[in-house]
Design a protein around this motif. Structure first.
Motif, PDB file in Angstrom:
ATOM      1  N   ALA A 190       0.790  -1.230   0.000  1.00  0.00           N
ATOM      2  CA  ALA A 190       0.000   0.000   0.000  1.00  0.00           C
ATOM      3  C   ALA A 190       0.820   1.277   0.000  1.00  0.00           C
ATOM      4  N   GLY A 191       2.146   1.181   0.052  1.00  0.00           N
ATOM      5  CA  GLY A 191       2.933   2.401   0.152  1.00  0.00           C
ATOM      6  C   GLY A 191       2.577   3.196   1.390  1.00  0.00           C
ATOM      7  N   LEU A 192       2.206   2.502   2.452  1.00  0.00           N
ATOM      8  CA  LEU A 192       1.807   3.072   3.743  1.00  0.00           C
ATOM      9  C   LEU A 192       0.505   3.862   3.674  1.00  0.00           C
ATOM     10  N   TYR A 193      -0.286   3.679   2.620  1.00  0.00           N
ATOM     11  CA  TYR A 193      -1.576   4.367   2.603  1.00  0.00           C
ATOM     12  C   TYR A 193      -2.512   3.806   3.665  1.00  0.00           C
ATOM     13  N   THR A 194      -2.146   2.676   4.246  1.00  0.00           N
ATOM     14  CA  THR A 194      -2.919   2.133   5.367  1.00  0.00           C
ATOM     15  C   THR A 194      -2.880   3.062   6.581  1.00  0.00           C
ATOM     16  N   CYS A 195      -1.892   3.938   6.663  1.00  0.00           N
ATOM     17  CA  CYS A 195      -1.811   4.886   7.778  1.00  0.00           C
ATOM     18  C   CYS A 195      -2.990   5.859   7.754  1.00  0.00           C
ATOM     19  N   PRO A 196      -3.224   6.612   6.681  1.00  0.00           N
ATOM     20  CA  PRO A 196      -4.417   7.466   6.665  1.00  0.00           C
ATOM     21  C   PRO A 196      -5.717   6.676   6.744  1.00  0.00           C
ATOM     22  N   GLN A 321       5.212  23.710   9.157  1.00  0.00           N
ATOM     23  CA  GLN A 321       6.578  24.136   9.480  1.00  0.00           C
ATOM     24  C   GLN A 321       7.621  23.333   8.723  1.00  0.00           C
ATOM     25  N   ARG A 322       7.466  22.019   8.737  1.00  0.00           N
ATOM     26  CA  ARG A 322       8.400  21.159   7.998  1.00  0.00           C
ATOM     27  C   ARG A 322       7.860  19.735   7.974  1.00  0.00           C
ATOM     28  N   LEU A 323       8.345  18.934   7.015  1.00  0.00           N
ATOM     29  CA  LEU A 323       8.053  17.511   6.992  1.00  0.00           C
ATOM     30  C   LEU A 323       9.064  16.787   7.869  1.00  0.00           C
ATOM     31  N   LYS A 324       8.638  15.715   8.513  1.00  0.00           N
ATOM     32  CA  LYS A 324       9.512  14.962   9.392  1.00  0.00           C
ATOM     33  C   LYS A 324      10.414  14.032   8.576  1.00  0.00           C
ATOM     34  N   ASP A 325      11.668  13.964   8.983  1.00  0.00           N
ATOM     35  CA  ASP A 325      12.641  13.065   8.357  1.00  0.00           C
ATOM     36  C   ASP A 325      12.700  11.803   9.205  1.00  0.00           C
ATOM     37  N   LYS A 326      12.113  10.708   8.706  1.00  0.00           N
ATOM     38  CA  LYS A 326      11.896   9.524   9.530  1.00  0.00           C
ATOM     39  C   LYS A 326      12.758   8.351   9.077  1.00  0.00           C
ATOM     40  N   LEU A 327      12.943   7.401   9.992  1.00  0.00           N
ATOM     41  CA  LEU A 327      13.651   6.165   9.668  1.00  0.00           C
ATOM     42  C   LEU A 327      12.940   5.417   8.556  1.00  0.00           C
ATOM     43  N   GLY A 328      11.641   5.260   8.691  1.00  0.00           N
ATOM     44  CA  GLY A 328      10.822   4.574   7.700  1.00  0.00           C
ATOM     45  C   GLY A 328       9.549   5.356   7.460  1.00  0.00           C
ATOM     46  N   THR A 329       8.544   4.696   6.920  1.00  0.00           N
ATOM     47  CA  THR A 329       7.258   5.315   6.562  1.00  0.00           C
ATOM     48  C   THR A 329       7.464   6.635   5.818  1.00  0.00           C
ATOM     49  N   ARG A 330       8.453   6.661   4.967  1.00  0.00           N
ATOM     50  CA  ARG A 330       8.782   7.896   4.245  1.00  0.00           C
ATOM     51  C   ARG A 330       7.724   8.250   3.210  1.00  0.00           C
ATOM     52  N   GLN A 331       6.892   7.275   2.864  1.00  0.00           N
ATOM     53  CA  GLN A 331       5.842   7.519   1.882  1.00  0.00           C
ATOM     54  C   GLN A 331       4.752   8.417   2.437  1.00  0.00           C
ATOM     55  N   VAL A 332       4.616   8.434   3.756  1.00  0.00           N
ATOM     56  CA  VAL A 332       3.524   9.161   4.403  1.00  0.00           C
ATOM     57  C   VAL A 332       3.957  10.592   4.721  1.00  0.00           C
ATOM     58  N   ASP A 487      10.002   0.247   7.781  1.00  0.00           N
ATOM     59  CA  ASP A 487       8.603   0.559   8.036  1.00  0.00           C
ATOM     60  C   ASP A 487       8.042  -0.245   9.210  1.00  0.00           C
ATOM     61  N   ALA A 488       8.555  -1.457   9.410  1.00  0.00           N
ATOM     62  CA  ALA A 488       8.057  -2.287  10.510  1.00  0.00           C
ATOM     63  C   ALA A 488       8.370  -1.667  11.864  1.00  0.00           C
ATOM     64  N   GLN A 489       9.444  -0.887  11.945  1.00  0.00           N
ATOM     65  CA  GLN A 489       9.852  -0.346  13.237  1.00  0.00           C
ATOM     66  C   GLN A 489       8.809   0.595  13.833  1.00  0.00           C
ATOM     67  N   VAL A 490       8.010   1.222  12.987  1.00  0.00           N
ATOM     68  CA  VAL A 490       6.997   2.150  13.505  1.00  0.00           C
ATOM     69  C   VAL A 490       5.879   1.407  14.237  1.00  0.00           C
ATOM     70  N   LEU A 491       5.710   0.120  13.941  1.00  0.00           N
ATOM     71  CA  LEU A 491       4.589  -0.631  14.480  1.00  0.00           C
ATOM     72  C   LEU A 491       4.656  -0.794  15.992  1.00  0.00           C
ATOM     73  N   SER A 492       5.848  -0.774  16.549  1.00  0.00           N
ATOM     74  CA  SER A 492       5.979  -0.894  18.004  1.00  0.00           C
ATOM     75  C   SER A 492       6.023   0.465  18.691  1.00  0.00           C
ATOM     76  N   ILE A 493       5.958   1.541  17.910  1.00  0.00           N
ATOM     77  CA  ILE A 493       6.070   2.896  18.468  1.00  0.00           C
ATOM     78  C   ILE A 493       4.754   3.660  18.380  1.00  0.00           C
ATOM     79  N   TRP A 494       4.142   3.650  17.198  1.00  0.00           N
ATOM     80  CA  TRP A 494       2.925   4.425  16.981  1.00  0.00           C
ATOM     81  C   TRP A 494       1.783   3.882  17.845  1.00  0.00           C
ATOM     82  N   GLU A 495       0.928   4.762  18.326  1.00  0.00           N
ATOM     83  CA  GLU A 495      -0.241   4.414  19.136  1.00  0.00           C
ATOM     84  C   GLU A 495       0.144   3.694  20.433  1.00  0.00           C
TER      85      GLU A 495
END
Length: 642
Positions: A190-196, A321-332, A487-495
């Motif tokens: 999904a190119g991380l479209y599952t996030c929205p 202000q700015r876009l976040k520079d992230k380890l993964g989920t760069r598509q979002v 991208d998997a690393q965000v799964l243990s952090i978000w929410e």
């Protein structure tokens, strides 16, 4: 002349080497960049015939792309229809939702994912969002520019009902299982479209639970439609400068009352995911006539705001202000936002903001679990396909027993995660149509944080192991594989991080006066009872039954200790709840009449592990009141000289 020729030769060799090593991303295998026309004749020179002498030019510039050994290195793994390739998904649906319309839809969607959507997902990764602050004439516009593929994902999501299915409820209590099965197929491509989509689903759930009142009636219809030109996505703007899950003390945004009953929001949102959404839900503190606000969670209310632009193209009440520079989920597109007069409507009762987002957290945490299980499944699917193509030490990887043992362990983890998440989806579906028992309701409350924390951690481990199964190719960016680990690393952090969710489990137990644990033990034992007559599952049944007894004993002992004792044990307790319950689900699935020998084998293998780590660590004194200062001293130990 000789000097000039030598310099030209050196430059040409340098350019050739650069071309040889220059690849661009494209699915699982790279393609050559277009090379300068002046070098084409060098790379396309004929191969010398046997017995003839190569020219000086041919010796200097080897024509590797046309050499007799060929130009290919390895065969890439092939993504096939993820629905047809998933025996467990098919078996689960044949058991619980054997509707031809569902199976046909998922099969067709799986084909589209493999042949079309997966390429869009890759395009989202290689063309990440860009922020354009100003137009050519110096006017501030704050446009977040996303790739065409990201926009196609939005249309696809509406057409396929990836949110709508959960609200149409065409299949009654199994509607959520149907919806989440479709997201499970879609998520890794999904190119991380599952996030929205997760936040959109969460927003629709909140609006529905509070009541579809006039200010948000239009929004609810947009969030749940199948019409691409009408479909909205929602943001979730909760995280502020302090960051983290502690919104009660971290929320500084204020809401200024307006004469028409609406509000304007003023504050700084440090992390807003899917910032190109059409609307958002956010927390803020209502100001009184003096500008004062109420501190803590009692001062927080939930607000609904549309993201819109004025006639000059400027965002209303928002500065990016700015876009976040992230380890993964760069598509979002994830951004820092300044809210400066954003028009908004209060959605909750004043001071009931935190309570009102509980339903949103349930939905988004389940989405998180689906993404985790889907990521595990995808890396296993690719790894097993690669094992049929890659030869090492004289035979295919699939013919190396140790390699297949490793893939089998990954498969067992993927199966466990799938059944664990789907059981929560089942419970959610029952609750939403009003057929849930009190036991179901308690079980849903307990399992939601457990599922999120456990699958999030396991996804990172399984994907990491999966990349290793590809050898060096798993570490190369243009194969498209490393993105899965980032991208998997965000799964243990978000929410909610693992520790935050572990403490959530304790709060859930306390608020229900232990009833959630009663529901847990009752249902787990009922699952085992259904398999009591299946002799092949006896070792697994014995292991899970023993783990349940150990868990009950631990809880009884912990109840006699100070609260700090159980707090230290919270993480291990959550893991024990997850592993033991998953074992019961695997046993239950292996005991139905349509189960395969592999279902039985997966249940047996799962139950060979330590199901109840909290008991083992209790015996070792890990939760003794003397350990916290020792832990702190260990972490901050300073080496001294002399």
């Amino acid at each position: 002349m000789l000097l000039l020729t030598s310099e030209w030769m050196l430059q040409a060799m340098s350019m050739y080497r650069a071309v040889l090593h220059c690849r661009v991303s494209g699915g699982c295998c790279g393609v050559w960049r277009a090379v300068p026309q002046a070098l084409v004749h060098i790379r396309s020179a004929n191969v010398a015939k046997v017995g003839t002498r190569k020219s000086y030019e041919e010796q200097l510039y080897p024509t590797f792309s046309r050499a007799r050994i060929g130009s290919s290195f390895q065969e890439s793994p092939v993504l096939k229809n993820p629905f047809l390739e998933d025996a467990l998904l098919g078996g689960y649906l044949r058991r619980h939702l054997p509707q031809e319309a569902v199976l046909s839809d998922l099969c067709e969607f799986g084909e589209r994912v493999a042949k079309e959507v997966d390429g869009w997902g890759r395009e989202c990764e290689v063309n990440p969002p860009q922020l354009v602050h100003f137009d050519p004439w110096g006017c501030r516009v704050d446009h977040i520019v996303t790739s065409p593929a990201w926009k196609r994902m939005k249309s696809l999501s509406a057409q396929e009902g990836l949110v709508a299915i959960g609200y149409e409820r065409s299949f009654g209590e199994w509607s959520r299982v149907y919806q989440m099965s479709k997201l499970y197929i879609f998520s890794p491509s999904a190119g991380l479209y599952t996030c929205p989509l997760a936040m959109t689903d969460g927003a629709a759930k909140v609006i529905q639970s509070i009541g579809v009142s006039r200010p948000v009636q239009k929004a609810y219809s947009h969030l749940t439609t199948r019409q691409p030109d009408q479909f909205w996505t929602s943001g979730q703007w909760m995280t502020e400068r302090q960051g983290g899950s502690d919104v009660a003390t971290g929320t500084e945004t204020v809401a200024a009352p307006q004469t028409d009953g609406s509000y304007t929001l003023h504050g700084f949102k440090w992390f807003t995911s899917a910032t190109d959404a059409d609307m958002t839900l956010t927390l803020a503190r209502v100001q009184d006539r003096t500008g004062a606000t109420t501190p803590g969670s009692r001062g927080l209310s939930l607000f609904y705001a549309e993201v819109s632009r004025d006639e000059d193209g400027r965002l209303r009440g928002i500065e990016v202000q700015r876009l976040k520079d992230k380890l993964g989920t760069r598509q979002v597109p994830t951004a820092e936002l300044l809210l400066d007069g954003l028009p908004a409507h209060m959605l909750s009762e004043e001071g009931r903001g935190v309570a009102s987002i509980a339903n949103m957290l349930t939905i988004t945490r389940i989405h998180n679990g689906i993404s985790a299980a889907a990521t595990m499944r995808r890396v296993v699917q690719l790894a097993r396909d690669y094992a049929t193509r890659r030869t090492a030490f004289g035979k295919l990887l699939k013919d190396h027993p140790l390699h297949m043992q490793t893939l089998a362990r990954m498969e067992v983890e993927a199966r466990g995660a799938f059944l664990l998440v789907m059981d929560v989806c089942r419970l959610l579906g029952r609750e939403e149509i009003g057929v849930a028992s009190q036991l179901d309701t308690h079980l849903l409350r307990l399992l939601t944080p457990v599922v999120k924390l456990y699958t999030g951690k396991q996804a990172v481990a399984v994907v990491s192991e999966g990349l290793e199964s590809f050898g060096g190719q798993g570490y190369i960016e243009d194969t498209g594989l490393p993105i899965m680990l980032r991208d998997a690393q965000v799964l243990s952090i978000w929410e909610g991080t693992t520790n935050v969710l572990s403490l959530d489990v304790l709060r859930c137990v306390a608020r229900s006066s232990g009833m959630v644990l009663h529901a847990y033990f009752s249902h787990a034992k009922s699952l085992l009872a259904g398999a009591s007559s299946v002799s092949s599952l006896a070792p697994a049944v014995k292991a899970v039954d023993g783990a349940l007894s150990e868990l009950q004993n631990f809880i009884q002992v912990a109840a006699t200790r100070p609260p700090s004792y159980l707090e230290l044990a919270a993480r291990d307790l959550a893991y024990s709840l997850a592993r033991t319950y998953t074992g019961a689900l695997l046993i239950d699935h292996a005991s139905w009449e349509g189960a395969s020998p592999s279902d039985t084998y997966a249940a047996l293998r799962w139950c060979e592990q330590q199901l109840c780590p909290v008991v083992t660590k209790q015996a070792r004194g890990c939760y003794d009141p003397r350990t916290p200062p020792l832990d702190t001293a260990l972490v901050y130990d300073q080496l001294t000289q002399g």
